[in-house]
Design an enzyme around this catalytic site. Structure first.
Site, PDB file in Angstrom:
ATOM      1  N   LYS A  80       0.921  -1.205  -0.066  1.00  0.00           N
ATOM      2  CA  LYS A  80       0.050   0.191  -0.125  1.00  0.00           C
ATOM      3  C   LYS A  80       0.888   1.257   0.088  1.00  0.00           C
ATOM      4  CE  LYS A  80      -3.842  -0.455   2.425  1.00  0.00           C
ATOM      5  NZ  LYS A  80      -4.482  -0.803   3.668  1.00  0.00           N
ATOM      6  N   ARG A 131      -3.056   3.194   8.696  1.00  0.00           N
ATOM      7  CA  ARG A 131      -3.430   2.092   7.722  1.00  0.00           C
ATOM      8  C   ARG A 131      -2.277   1.176   7.762  1.00  0.00           C
ATOM      9  NH1 ARG A 131      -4.644   4.863   2.257  1.00  0.00           N
ATOM     10  NH2 ARG A 131      -5.972   2.865   1.846  1.00  0.00           N
ATOM     11  N   GLY A 189      -8.459  -7.744   4.630  1.00  0.00           N
ATOM     12  CA  GLY A 189      -9.143  -8.036   5.881  1.00  0.00           C
ATOM     13  C   GLY A 189      -8.588  -8.566   7.055  1.00  0.00           C
ATOM     14  N   MET A 208      -5.888  -7.045   8.506  1.00  0.00           N
ATOM     15  CA  MET A 208      -5.206  -6.469   9.418  1.00  0.00           C
ATOM     16  C   MET A 208      -6.098  -4.978   9.492  1.00  0.00           C
ATOM     17  SD  MET A 208      -0.999  -7.357   9.011  1.00  0.00           S
ATOM     18  CE  MET A 208      -1.043  -6.429   7.482  1.00  0.00           C
ATOM     19  N   ARG A 245      -3.245  -0.825  -6.615  1.00  0.00           N
ATOM     20  CA  ARG A 245      -2.320  -2.354  -6.546  1.00  0.00           C
ATOM     21  C   ARG A 245      -2.634  -3.068  -7.946  1.00  0.00           C
ATOM     22  NH1 ARG A 245      -5.441  -5.100  -1.768  1.00  0.00           N
ATOM     23  NH2 ARG A 245      -7.453  -4.940  -2.724  1.00  0.00           N
ATOM     24  N   HIS A 296      -6.779 -31.081   7.720  1.00  0.00           N
ATOM     25  CA  HIS A 296      -6.708 -32.538   7.638  1.00  0.00           C
ATOM     26  C   HIS A 296      -7.628 -32.866   6.293  1.00  0.00           C
ATOM     27  CE1 HIS A 296      -8.058 -36.603   7.616  1.00  0.00           C
ATOM     28  NE2 HIS A 296      -6.953 -37.007   7.915  1.00  0.00           N
ATOM     29  N   SER A 307      16.580 -41.774 -13.931  1.00  0.00           N
ATOM     30  CA  SER A 307      15.125 -41.197 -13.789  1.00  0.00           C
ATOM     31  C   SER A 307      14.940 -41.263 -12.317  1.00  0.00           C
ATOM     32  CB  SER A 307      14.236 -41.837 -14.734  1.00  0.00           C
ATOM     33  OG  SER A 307      13.051 -41.137 -14.543  1.00  0.00           O
ATOM     34  N   CYS A 366      10.456 -38.712 -13.003  1.00  0.00           N
ATOM     35  CA  CYS A 366       9.194 -39.627 -13.123  1.00  0.00           C
ATOM     36  C   CYS A 366       8.407 -39.411 -12.134  1.00  0.00           C
ATOM     37  CB  CYS A 366       9.638 -40.708 -13.937  1.00  0.00           C
ATOM     38  SG  CYS A 366      10.276 -42.079 -12.883  1.00  0.00           S
ATOM     39  N   TYR A 373      14.840 -33.817 -18.651  1.00  0.00           N
ATOM     40  CA  TYR A 373      13.002 -33.730 -19.097  1.00  0.00           C
ATOM     41  C   TYR A 373      12.507 -33.935 -17.735  1.00  0.00           C
ATOM     42  CZ  TYR A 373      13.267 -38.938 -18.688  1.00  0.00           C
ATOM     43  OH  TYR A 373      13.729 -40.286 -18.164  1.00  0.00           O
TER      44      TYR A 373
END
Ligand code: ADP
Ligand code: MG
Ligand code: MG
Length: 902
Positions: free
Chosen positions: A29, A98, A107, A109, A343, A459, A786, A854, A874
């Protein structure tokens, strides 16, 4: 300022001293207020206290030396500029205090407006406003309310309750109907509430108000909800917040004043246009608080054409300057426009792609930059089917989009009921307050999971993401009553068996079944939508950005595919080969019987017969895959899981035997199987007889597979195709293991390929930590490595994935032991270190050694960047992740100085 001249640390910056690149120090800000100030836009004057001051305060518990004096100095210069003194009884300057951290935490702080008002300056404020008493007392009651709530933890409901009482005494719902006397009475009521809860009078001294408010903003960094939010959004805990002190401007001075928010484009779709809300005669927070109905921003044109035109001009200017979608807060004070915030705005995944494409068209950014305006997580989101939403469906609740997807089904409240109904072929949504490890079976059976508590690391969220299952967590409007088998939400009662729909991306919950529509992005990847010839802006932009990513990336992208169908789809999605073709499914279904024969074989002959019967079946599988991947490399992994996994479970066999005996049937075969299962039982199959160990212990098994691969390749080549097989040996920990397998394989390959021109590479997985640490030796016998990052993570951490994810990962995430499951994103410090060592030492021993990965990490955005950085050739991932890996590999290869999409 004086403070700096004496060589002291600088903790306070005037807006004119900052700029948008100082977000670390000034917060988002503050940095953007400074940027707008320096652009010459109408920003009320003010200054920013740095995040460093906050961090110092939070570690020592007191303001750092020099801070108070610097604030004093900057306040004085603000007072000079405004020609008013803070809280002056006759002509007061008021300020807002602010919060503003580096990353926006909406929302989370605190902000306090109208600091500087007291029993005397409220009169001065009224005089300033031409005798507008109503305005002055309204501002004062707001100060007491905000200050009480955010600085002194007075319960906000008490203030709201007092306001409601006055309104109902007046017989109105609209706060604009309250006159100056009503509001003066409200101030008295608020002061009593304040005194009751804090044990002191509302502070009348303006400077004390200011200091306490600044301190409260510092403290808000460590408020519980802020901590939770940071964890969810993976924002580091040690950044601290800056504090902005801004001269107040007033949108509540009458009908020619007001306040609003705006976006420079639609953050939902990316469409160009004017999007915003305006509320006349209101102060800042009223717009979002929803206490009165806002009007669409376009209506401001009728109300105040001058300000409207000026605002549009500023919005265009900001877009051009930031080269991106901006969001804005503004206030109009008696016909004068003030900018209070801007922003680079948040946006949906679809909007991110569309906007990036538009900005390229407008010449504001180039394609390199566009690639950094989007990310793989957004692309993955766009590849899920979505709900087809029209007016009939309104969300009844919104929780956290914890695991993406769209799911509809009958509500159930217990794991057992979920399993029951799913077995009957029903789609079910498991609804719980929060889940725990006992719910695992229900979660597996359900189409989706909905909880009223918990965030992105709960969870439910962690387990659902691990399973790729749709989940909405923390939908706290839901009142879940498990014993009564129902939940209530906004006046609706939903009983077991009722249908709900949940959107794991937006977190929204709908009653009834919402129709699902396919993703147009998937249709495009499937080749069903022509990107050159569609009016779908999203598809056009995705195509353009993907094309650029493909041109930029160094990493190749392969797929994990076991069947011709998967291989074909992955190829359409852009796979450049198969990095992992598992062979175990080739031992399932009606081939089980052959595997049983192999396991039960009593002599060499029987075993050879069983293998000989398997050979043509495997060969046919490989032919199909080689054909689909014509010309592209296919890495085939020799059989990996323990053989007893192919036998029926012990309990089932025991029952079969008992039943057959009862009936007097011949049970010889069942008994033999039962004996074999007992004999082959392992305490810890993950670490038992599997992978290369099987090949060394069971004569002829690997030889049969190698022969099938080589013969299939020759058959494809004879047909005019091109097969490029790579044989991969799993679970190697020592070079001797690989050498033994290799010697036999080379003999067979030489015999089969003859002069067909087929070339077969032999390499190994690196998935046992010992293999990574002896990679230099192993490379002598391997043409490629791999990295099997799933097993490497399991064995590196000592985690058995199936056991740990459901049992305690949520706790580890909560404690911050890791920020994300190491099965989701590669643990770069530990498991990543093993990869680094193996890559370096392997290549040192054998220059040109081909390196790939892989595990599932091959399709995880952050992991792809790591694999790029380590120098792999790759990554290989599931077909649906191939586009994500392509995009991220492109992003990893291009570094820009511009903004990066988090
Ligand atoms: P948030 O980060 O929650 O948006 P802000 O610090 O932006 O909090 O402030 C909350 C509201 O108060 C916003 O609507 C903002 O525009 C308004 N506001 C903040 N400072 C001032 C000021 N100096 N004058 C008028 N309105 C302000
Ligand atoms: Mg704001
Ligand atoms: Mg493995």
């Amino acid at each position: 300022m004086e403070a700096q001249e004496s060589g002291e640390h600088k903790y306070v910056y005037d807006f004119a001293e900052g700029n948008k690149d100082l977000k670390d120090l000034l917060g988002g800000k503050g940095a953007n207020l400074a940027e707008m100030t320096n652009l010459g836009l109408p920003v009320p004057p003010g200054f920013t206290i740095t995040t460093e001051a906050c961090k110092a305060y939070l570690t020592t518990g007191r303001e750092p030396d020099g801070l108070a004096a610097q604030i004093e100095a900057h306040l004085e210069s603000l007072e000079r500029e405004m020609g008013r003194r803070l809280g002056d009884p006759d002509d007061p300057l008021l300020v807002s205090v602010r919060s503003g951290a580096k990353f926006s935490m909406p929302g989370m702080m605190e902000t306090v407006l109208n600091v500087g008002l007291n029993d005397r300056s409220v009169v001065g404020l009224s005089n300033q406003a031409g005798g507008n008493d109503r305005f002055a007392w309204d501002s004062y009651r707001r100060l007491i309310q905000m200050f009480g709530k955010t600085v002194c933890e007075v319960p906000g409901e008490e203030f709201e309750h007092a306001l409601d009482e006055i309104k109902s005494a007046k017989g109105t719902h609209n706060d604009l109907d309250l006159d100056a006397d009503d509001l003066r009475g409200l101030v008295d009521a608020y002061k009593k509430i304040f005194a009751k809860h804090t044990g002191r009078e509302f502070p009348q001294e303006p400077r004390e108000q200011l200091d306490l408010a600044i301190r409260a903003v510092f403290d808000s960094w460590n408020a519980e909800r802020a901590i939770l939010y940071r964890r969810q959004e993976r924002i580091p805990a040690d950044l601290g917040t800056a504090v902005n002190v801004v001269a107040m401007v007033f949108g509540n001075l009458g009908p020619d004043s007001g306040t609003g928010v705006a976006f420079t484009r639609d953050p939902g779709s990316g469409a160009q246009g004017i999007y915003g809300d305006y509320l006349a005669n209101a102060q800042g927070e009223d717009v979002v608080a929803g206490i009165r109905n806002t009007v669409p921003l376009q209506e401001l044109e009728q109300l105040d054409k001058t300000s409207y035109d000026q605002l549009l001009g500023i919005m265009a200017r900001l877009e051009e300057h930031y080269k991106d979608l901006c969001d804005i807060e503004f206030t109009i004070e008696r016909g004068k426009l003030w900018m209070l915030q801007t922003r680079v705005g948040k946006r949906t995944a679809a909007a991110a792609f569309v906007i990036a494409g538009q900005l390229v068209d407008e010449g504001l950014i180039d394609l390199d930059e566009a690639l950094h305006r989007v990310n793989g997580a957004q692309l993955a989101q766009l590849m899920f089917p979505r709900f087809q939403l029209d007016h009939e469906f309104e969300a009844v609740a919104k929780g956290i989009g914890a695991s993406p997807g769209a799911a509809s089904g009958k509500v159930v409240f217990t794991s057992a009921r979920a399993v029951e109904l799913a077995a009957e072929g029903e789609s079910v949504i498991l609804v719980r307050r929060e889940t725990n490890p006992d719910d695992l079976n229900g979660m597996i059976a359900a189409k989706g999971i909905l909880t009223s508590r918990g965030g992105k690391t709960s969870h439910a969220a962690v387990v659902a993401r691990g399973m790729g299952k749709t989940c909405v967590s923390g939908a706290d409007e839901l009142d879940v009553n498990v014993p009564a088998k129902r939940f209530t939400v906004g006046g609706h009662v939903v009983n077991e068996g009722d249908v709900v729909s949940i959107d794991g991306t937006t977190g929204k919950v709908y009653l009834g079944e919402v129709p699902v529509m396919p993703s147009e992005v998937v249709q495009y990847f499937e080749g069903e939508l022509d990107p050159e010839n569609t009016d779908d802006a999203l598809v056009r932009s995705v195509h353009r950005i993907m094309t650029h990513a493909d041109a930029a990336r160094r990493l190749r992208v392969r797929t994990n595919a076991d069947t011709g169908t998967d291989a074909a789809r992955a190829r359409r999605f852009g796979a450049e080969g198969i990095g992992l073709c598992r062979t175990e499914h080739m031992f399932l279904g009606d081939r089980r019987e052959l595997v049983e024969r192999l396991i039960l074989a009593s002599g060499e002959r029987e075993r050879e017969d069983a293998l000989a019967a398997l050979l043509p079946l495997q060969r046919a599988d490989f032919i199909e895959i080689f054909r689909e991947m014509d010309g592209l490399p296919v890495t085939v992994r020799l059989i990996d899981p323990p053989l007893h996994e192919f036998l029926p479970p012990l309990e089932q066999l025991a029952v079969n035997v008992a039943v057959a005996q009862e009936r007097g049937e011949d049970v010889a075969k069942e008994e033999a199987l039962l004996a074999a299962v007992r004999r082959m039982h392992e305490e810890n199959p993950m670490l038992g007889l599997r992978g290369v160990r099987l090949g060394l212990v069971i004569p002829g098994l690997f030889a049969m597979q190698v022969r099938a691969i080589a013969e299939a390749a020759v058959a494809v080549v004879r047909d005019g195709g091109k097969a490029c097989p790579e044989i991969m040996v799993p679970l190697v920990g020592a070079v001797q293991e690989l050498e033994t397998v290799r010697a036999e394989a080379e003999r067979i390959i030489a015999e089969v390929v003859g002069d067909s021109g087929v070339e077969v590479l032999i390499g190994t997985m690196i998935e046992v930590p010992r293999a990574a640490l002896t990679a230099g030796q192993i490379a002598e016998a391997a043409e490629f490595f791999s990295f099997g990052t799933n097993d490497l993570t399991q064995m590196g951490w000592g985690f058995s994935r199936d056991d740990v994810e459901g049992a305690f990962f949520w706790r580890y995430l909560e404690l911050g032991i890791f920020g994300i499951s190491p099965f989701e994103s590669i643990d770069t410090d530990g498991v990543g270190r093993l990869i680094r060592i193996a890559a370096e030492e392997g290549r040192a021993a054998r220059p040109g050694l081909k390196l790939g990965v892989c595990g599932e990490h091959g399709g995880d955005p952050d992991s792809v960047h790591f694999f790029h950085e380590v120098g792999l050739d790759y990554v290989s991932c599931s077909p649906f992740r191939v586009p994500v890996a392509r995009l991220e590999a492109g992003r990893a290869a291009i570094t820009t100085t511009g903004s990066d999409s988090r």
